[in-house]
Write a protein that holds these residues in place. Structure first.
Motif, PDB file in Angstrom:
ATOM      1  N   PRO A 216       4.584  12.558   5.646  1.00  0.00           N
ATOM      2  CA  PRO A 216       5.233  11.259   5.463  1.00  0.00           C
ATOM      3  C   PRO A 216       4.275  10.091   5.292  1.00  0.00           C
ATOM      4  CG  PRO A 216       5.123  11.751   7.788  1.00  0.00           C
ATOM      5  CD  PRO A 216       4.527  12.945   7.078  1.00  0.00           C
ATOM      6  N   TRP A 217       2.957  10.367   5.179  1.00  0.00           N
ATOM      7  CA  TRP A 217       1.969   9.278   5.210  1.00  0.00           C
ATOM      8  C   TRP A 217       1.715   8.682   3.840  1.00  0.00           C
ATOM      9  CZ3 TRP A 217       2.627   9.078   9.983  1.00  0.00           C
ATOM     10  CH2 TRP A 217       2.704  10.237  10.762  1.00  0.00           C
ATOM     11  N   LYS A 218       2.269   9.282   2.788  1.00  0.00           N
ATOM     12  CA  LYS A 218       2.163   8.772   1.420  1.00  0.00           C
ATOM     13  C   LYS A 218       0.719   8.641   0.952  1.00  0.00           C
ATOM     14  CE  LYS A 218       6.631   6.435   1.385  1.00  0.00           C
ATOM     15  NZ  LYS A 218       7.375   5.182   1.083  1.00  0.00           N
ATOM     16  N   LYS A 219      -0.087   9.642   1.264  1.00  0.00           N
ATOM     17  CA  LYS A 219      -1.447   9.719   0.747  1.00  0.00           C
ATOM     18  C   LYS A 219      -1.412  10.442  -0.606  1.00  0.00           C
ATOM     19  CE  LYS A 219      -3.457   7.967   4.444  1.00  0.00           C
ATOM     20  NZ  LYS A 219      -4.224   6.704   4.414  1.00  0.00           N
ATOM     21  N   SER A 220      -1.978   9.820  -1.629  1.00  0.00           N
ATOM     22  CA  SER A 220      -1.898  10.374  -2.979  1.00  0.00           C
ATOM     23  C   SER A 220      -3.121  11.213  -3.312  1.00  0.00           C
ATOM     24  CB  SER A 220      -1.765   9.243  -4.004  1.00  0.00           C
ATOM     25  OG  SER A 220      -0.573   8.512  -3.783  1.00  0.00           O
ATOM     26  N   GLY A 221      -2.903  12.294  -4.043  1.00  0.00           N
ATOM     27  CA  GLY A 221      -3.982  13.161  -4.480  1.00  0.00           C
ATOM     28  C   GLY A 221      -3.618  13.852  -5.780  1.00  0.00           C
ATOM     29  N   LYS A 222      -4.469  14.781  -6.177  1.00  0.00           N
ATOM     30  CA  LYS A 222      -4.252  15.510  -7.431  1.00  0.00           C
ATOM     31  C   LYS A 222      -4.563  16.993  -7.196  1.00  0.00           C
ATOM     32  CE  LYS A 222      -5.390  13.379 -11.198  1.00  0.00           C
ATOM     33  NZ  LYS A 222      -4.103  13.228 -11.920  1.00  0.00           N
ATOM     34  N   ILE A 223      -3.788  17.865  -7.852  1.00  0.00           N
ATOM     35  CA  ILE A 223      -3.985  19.304  -7.705  1.00  0.00           C
ATOM     36  C   ILE A 223      -5.235  19.727  -8.479  1.00  0.00           C
ATOM     37  CG2 ILE A 223      -3.009  21.589  -8.087  1.00  0.00           C
ATOM     38  CD1 ILE A 223      -1.496  19.990  -6.040  1.00  0.00           C
ATOM     39  N   ARG A 224      -6.208  20.255  -7.734  1.00  0.00           N
ATOM     40  CA  ARG A 224      -7.446  20.710  -8.371  1.00  0.00           C
ATOM     41  C   ARG A 224      -7.419  22.211  -8.631  1.00  0.00           C
ATOM     42  NH1 ARG A 224     -13.536  19.714  -5.891  1.00  0.00           N
ATOM     43  NH2 ARG A 224     -14.707  20.598  -7.643  1.00  0.00           N
ATOM     44  N   HIS A 255      -2.268  17.111   7.778  1.00  0.00           N
ATOM     45  CA  HIS A 255      -2.105  17.843   9.028  1.00  0.00           C
ATOM     46  C   HIS A 255      -1.001  18.891   8.864  1.00  0.00           C
ATOM     47  CE1 HIS A 255      -3.346  13.665   9.848  1.00  0.00           C
ATOM     48  NE2 HIS A 255      -4.169  14.202  10.723  1.00  0.00           N
ATOM     49  N   ARG A 256      -1.077  19.892   9.702  1.00  0.00           N
ATOM     50  CA  ARG A 256       0.030  20.843   9.768  1.00  0.00           C
ATOM     51  C   ARG A 256       1.307  20.071  10.106  1.00  0.00           C
ATOM     52  NH1 ARG A 256      -0.016  26.394  13.032  1.00  0.00           N
ATOM     53  NH2 ARG A 256       2.116  27.053  12.676  1.00  0.00           N
ATOM     54  N   GLY A 257       2.367  20.371   9.418  1.00  0.00           N
ATOM     55  CA  GLY A 257       3.617  19.638   9.602  1.00  0.00           C
ATOM     56  C   GLY A 257       3.867  18.625   8.503  1.00  0.00           C
ATOM     57  N   ASP A 258       2.812  18.201   7.778  1.00  0.00           N
ATOM     58  CA  ASP A 258       3.000  17.322   6.629  1.00  0.00           C
ATOM     59  C   ASP A 258       3.631  18.117   5.489  1.00  0.00           C
ATOM     60  OD1 ASP A 258       1.774  15.382   8.126  1.00  0.00           O
ATOM     61  OD2 ASP A 258      -0.151  15.480   7.072  1.00  0.00           O
ATOM     62  N   VAL A 259       4.087  17.398   4.474  1.00  0.00           N
ATOM     63  CA  VAL A 259       4.666  18.035   3.293  1.00  0.00           C
ATOM     64  C   VAL A 259       3.903  17.566   2.067  1.00  0.00           C
ATOM     65  CG1 VAL A 259       6.737  18.345   1.877  1.00  0.00           C
ATOM     66  CG2 VAL A 259       6.949  18.151   4.357  1.00  0.00           C
ATOM     67  N   LEU A 260       3.387  18.514   1.289  1.00  0.00           N
ATOM     68  CA  LEU A 260       2.751  18.206   0.012  1.00  0.00           C
ATOM     69  C   LEU A 260       3.845  18.265  -1.046  1.00  0.00           C
ATOM     70  CD1 LEU A 260      -0.214  17.747  -1.024  1.00  0.00           C
ATOM     71  CD2 LEU A 260      -0.142  20.116  -1.789  1.00  0.00           C
ATOM     72  N   ALA A 261       4.059  17.157  -1.754  1.00  0.00           N
ATOM     73  CA  ALA A 261       5.216  17.097  -2.652  1.00  0.00           C
ATOM     74  C   ALA A 261       4.935  16.217  -3.858  1.00  0.00           C
ATOM     75  CB  ALA A 261       6.436  16.562  -1.891  1.00  0.00           C
ATOM     76  N   SER A 262       5.809  16.332  -4.849  1.00  0.00           N
ATOM     77  CA  SER A 262       5.722  15.482  -6.036  1.00  0.00           C
ATOM     78  C   SER A 262       5.933  14.025  -5.642  1.00  0.00           C
ATOM     79  CB  SER A 262       6.787  15.894  -7.056  1.00  0.00           C
ATOM     80  OG  SER A 262       6.653  17.255  -7.406  1.00  0.00           O
ATOM     81  N   PRO A 263       5.315  13.084  -6.366  1.00  0.00           N
ATOM     82  CA  PRO A 263       5.492  11.663  -6.047  1.00  0.00           C
ATOM     83  C   PRO A 263       6.963  11.246  -6.104  1.00  0.00           C
ATOM     84  CG  PRO A 263       3.656  11.958  -7.563  1.00  0.00           C
ATOM     85  CD  PRO A 263       4.345  13.289  -7.469  1.00  0.00           C
ATOM     86  N   GLU A 264       7.328  10.323  -5.211  1.00  0.00           N
ATOM     87  CA  GLU A 264       8.678   9.734  -5.145  1.00  0.00           C
ATOM     88  C   GLU A 264       9.770  10.765  -4.870  1.00  0.00           C
ATOM     89  OE1 GLU A 264       9.083   6.506  -5.132  1.00  0.00           O
ATOM     90  OE2 GLU A 264       6.958   6.199  -5.526  1.00  0.00           O
ATOM     91  N   SER A 265       9.407  11.889  -4.258  1.00  0.00           N
ATOM     92  CA  SER A 265      10.405  12.932  -4.016  1.00  0.00           C
ATOM     93  C   SER A 265      10.959  12.921  -2.601  1.00  0.00           C
ATOM     94  CB  SER A 265       9.798  14.315  -4.305  1.00  0.00           C
ATOM     95  OG  SER A 265       8.687  14.561  -3.453  1.00  0.00           O
ATOM     96  N   LEU A 266      10.344  12.175  -1.692  1.00  0.00           N
ATOM     97  CA  LEU A 266      10.802  12.124  -0.308  1.00  0.00           C
ATOM     98  C   LEU A 266      10.818  10.679   0.173  1.00  0.00           C
ATOM     99  CD1 LEU A 266       8.808  15.128   1.215  1.00  0.00           C
ATOM    100  CD2 LEU A 266      11.267  15.056   0.755  1.00  0.00           C
ATOM    101  N   GLN A 267      11.720  10.398   1.084  1.00  0.00           N
ATOM    102  CA  GLN A 267      11.794   9.082   1.706  1.00  0.00           C
ATOM    103  C   GLN A 267      11.617   9.254   3.214  1.00  0.00           C
ATOM    104  OE1 GLN A 267      15.412   6.895   1.015  1.00  0.00           O
ATOM    105  NE2 GLN A 267      14.820   5.223   2.371  1.00  0.00           N
TER     106      GLN A 267
END
Length: 643
Positions: A216-224, A255-267
């Motif tokens: 839920p921390w909204k940290k942005s990255g890219k799939i390498r 962290h464990r428990g975070d969700v890696l997801a597409s941008p703007e897909s979770l609130q």
């Protein structure tokens, strides 16, 4: 091809890891501590290629009661379960707890594996199998295949493979729609590559080079890079055990428990609406606002469970609840969760998320509780269109963008566009901002129009001699930061219905007329005569106030306002007002002069009108403003009418 994920479940030391090793040849205990203690602590992963052509992903979960939270994390991605029961012990405490967790997480298929059959005689084994059949009666495992296994000798392993092949071959593979989501169960650094996360992808698909966000921390990255069971992939879809190399995010930020997801897909939200099953195995009733551990995906979050219609519930009861969390979580409607008591720790219930970002609900009065029942009935029985309308109504004046509504519904892209087409066509939903695709419910607009009408009516009641309310003042009285487009939409619709009239910066009720008392009417006529008599040398406002100093100054100013509103007077500057008839006659005179002579300067204007410079210059500037004339150098010419 979508991968089916098989999870193990069962009591500690019932042979789950040995079973997976015998089945796949893969040892899931990778940690030194696991090797030393002989028990599984963390989640382990393996795979099995089946004759039907599908690869089965396998999650091996820890059985010890201290590591049940890790088991819940593994259960979040299971499609089916291998329920492991040791023949020498039968049903044990974690057998029951793991089985409850599987049910709460929505697992619907699986098989029963009786391990260590080489350690007991036939009569004892038959008793254990009868105990297991009785235990699973009425559940998703009633009638499921039951296989006798010895992981040491290999007995039954081939039969398990055949059973799994049949189960997977009979599976109807439906792609899980929507953006990509992967609940993170492990984070580590790979030298030369950076942060790597692992988990079971639960929706959508993603490929190398795509942008991702850590929620839920909204940290942005890219799939390498992407790996599935150690093999490089360029793309991965739902259902696969996946390792993803994320560029732009450090291991300290995931962290464990975070969700890696597409941008703007979770609130992300601290509050969830959910249905809740309080397990019949619970030791005592559950009180409102009990502190609990909420397991969602791979996350364990401390929070409180709010019972919306009762002060406490008995074991075996279902309830409508709000989960108030101590840290945010991003989920979709339909996602499963498990609740464990805070202390002592034990699984007590769980259910489905119904709204991932609701308002905090009231429960103090009978009316509050009845309203909660209505809302939760809508969650369960309403159509997707009903849900969309509800979320837009609940969002009020700010409305929701297309992307935000999608996260509330868990419906995305073309599926959501198709869903919204009928209510948009029927005007149940209105687009306020087409660029941002921001929408409001028609009922919200009706509420806004009713509020506008009431404020305007109250204003007329309190200010009967004022022509109307300034529009910006009306907007500020309605709602803080009310979006101008929605406000104007409300005024336009009220005008279309004949309820409200917009006149410049003012807005008034269509029925409002300034009604003067006899003394006020007399004063109005006297002030009008003063300006009419003044002709092209009218009095200033201060001079009018001085002339009528026997009347209250506010009343004199109010009558001047009435004359302006009825257009008896015309304002050409902050201090100068003219009789409208006098000004109209002068305008005709100036037009005739320019049509004949072509131009006029300030001196010529003074000579033609007899007005002093005090009045002639403002008058010339006024004619420029109303686009009768245009200044060229020190002269005015007639402004040509433009098509």
């Amino acid at each position: 091809m979508r991968e089916i994920v098989l999870g193990t479940a069962g009591h500690v030391d019932h042979g789950k890891t040995s079973f997976v090793r015998a089945l796949t040849g893969i040892d899931c205990d990778r940690l030194k501590e696991e090797k030393a203690r002989g028990i599984t602590i963390e989640l382990g992963f393996a795979f099995l290629d089946l004759p039907c052509g599908h690869r089965l992903g396998i999650v091996d979960v820890p059985g010890h009661e201290r590591f049940v939270k890790n088991m819940v994390a593994g259960a979040s991605g299971m499609d089916m379960v291998a329920f492991i029961i040791a023949a020498d012990e039968g049903i044990m405490p974690q057998s029951r707890e793991h089985f409850d967790i599987c049910r709460l997480m929505g697992v619907e298929r699986g098989l029963v594996v009786i391990t260590k059959v080489d350690m007991v005689d036939g009569d004892w084994l038959a008793l254990v199998e009868d105990e297991v059949r009785e235990f699973v009666a009425g559940s998703f495992l009633e009638g499921a295949p039951m296989v006798r296994v010895s992981s040491t000798s290999g007995q039954g392993i081939e039969e398990v493979r055949k059973v799994l092949d049949r189960l997977v071959a009979d599976t109807v593979f439906v792609e899980t729609h929507g953006p990509f989501r992967l609940p993170v169960d492990r984070v580590f650094t790979m030298k030369g590559f950076g942060a790597v996360v692992t988990g079971t992808s639960i929706s959508g698909r993603i490929k190398t080079g795509d942008d991702v966000v850590v929620y839920p921390w909204k940290k942005s990255g890219k799939i390498r890079g992407i790996q599935v069971h150690g093999a490089e992939r360029t793309e991965v879809e739902a259902g696969h055990r996946t390792a993803i190399n994320v560029q732009g995010v450090s291991t300290e930020e995931i962290h464990r428990g975070d969700v890696l997801a597409s941008p703007e897909s979770l609130q992300p939200s601290y509050i969830l609406d959910a249905d809740f099953l309080f397990l019949s195995s619970a030791a005592k009733p559950l009180k409102n606002r009990s502190r609990v551990r909420v397991h969602s995906g791979t996350a364990e979050i401390i929070g409180r469970i709010v019972l919306l219609e009762a002060d406490e519930i008995a074991p075996g009861t279902e309830a409508n609840v709000q989960l108030i969390l101590e840290q945010p979580v991003g989920v979709w409607p339909g996602d499963r969760y498990v609740v464990r008591s805070y202390s002592p720790v034990a699984t007590i219930g769980g259910g489905r998320v119904l709204n991932g970002a609701p308002r905090k609900r009231k429960r103090a009065t009978d009316r509050d509780r009845a309203r909660n029942q209505e809302v939760f009935a809508l969650y369960r029985d309403g159509t997707p269109e009903d849900h969309a309308l509800y979320h837009l109504e609940e969002s009020g004046y700010p409305g929701l963008t297309f992307e935000r509504l999608a996260t509330r519904l868990g419906i995305f892209g073309n599926r959501l566009k198709k869903l919204l087409s009928p209510p948009l066509s029927s005007k149940k939903i209105l687009v306020v901002d087409s660029e941002r695709q921001r929408m409001v419910a028609a009922t919200v607009l009706e509420k806004l129009m009713a509020a506008c009408t009431k404020i305007i009516a109250d204003y007329h009641r309190d200010n009967p001699l004022k022509p109307g309310l300034v529009k910006e003042e009306l907007r500020s009285r309605l709602y803080r930061n009310l979006e101008p487009r929605l406000f104007q939409l409300a005024l336009t619709e009220l005008g279309r219905r004949g309820t409200v009239v917009q006149e410049g910066a003012l807005v008034r009720s269509s029925e409002h007329r300034v009604a003067l008392q006899e003394e006020e009417e007399t004063l109005r006529k006297e002030i009008a005569a003063a300006y009419r008599d003044g002709a092209l040398a009218p009095p200033t406002v201060n001079e009018v106030l001085a002339r009528f100093d026997d009347r209250p100054a506010p009343k004199v100013k109010e009558m001047i306002g009435v004359l302006l509103q009825e257009q008896t007077l015309t304002k050409i500057s902050e201090t100068l007002l003219f009789d409208a008839g006098v000004l109209a006659a002068l305008q005709d005179k100036v037009r005739a002069h320019l049509e004949k002579h072509g131009e006029i300067d300030a001196q010529g204007f003074k000579e033609m009108t007899g007005a002093t410079r005090k009045f002639s210059i403002p008058l010339l500037e006024h004619f420029d403003k109303v686009k009768l004339t245009i200044r060229v150098g020190d002269k005015r010419i007639l402004r040509e009418k433009r098509p």
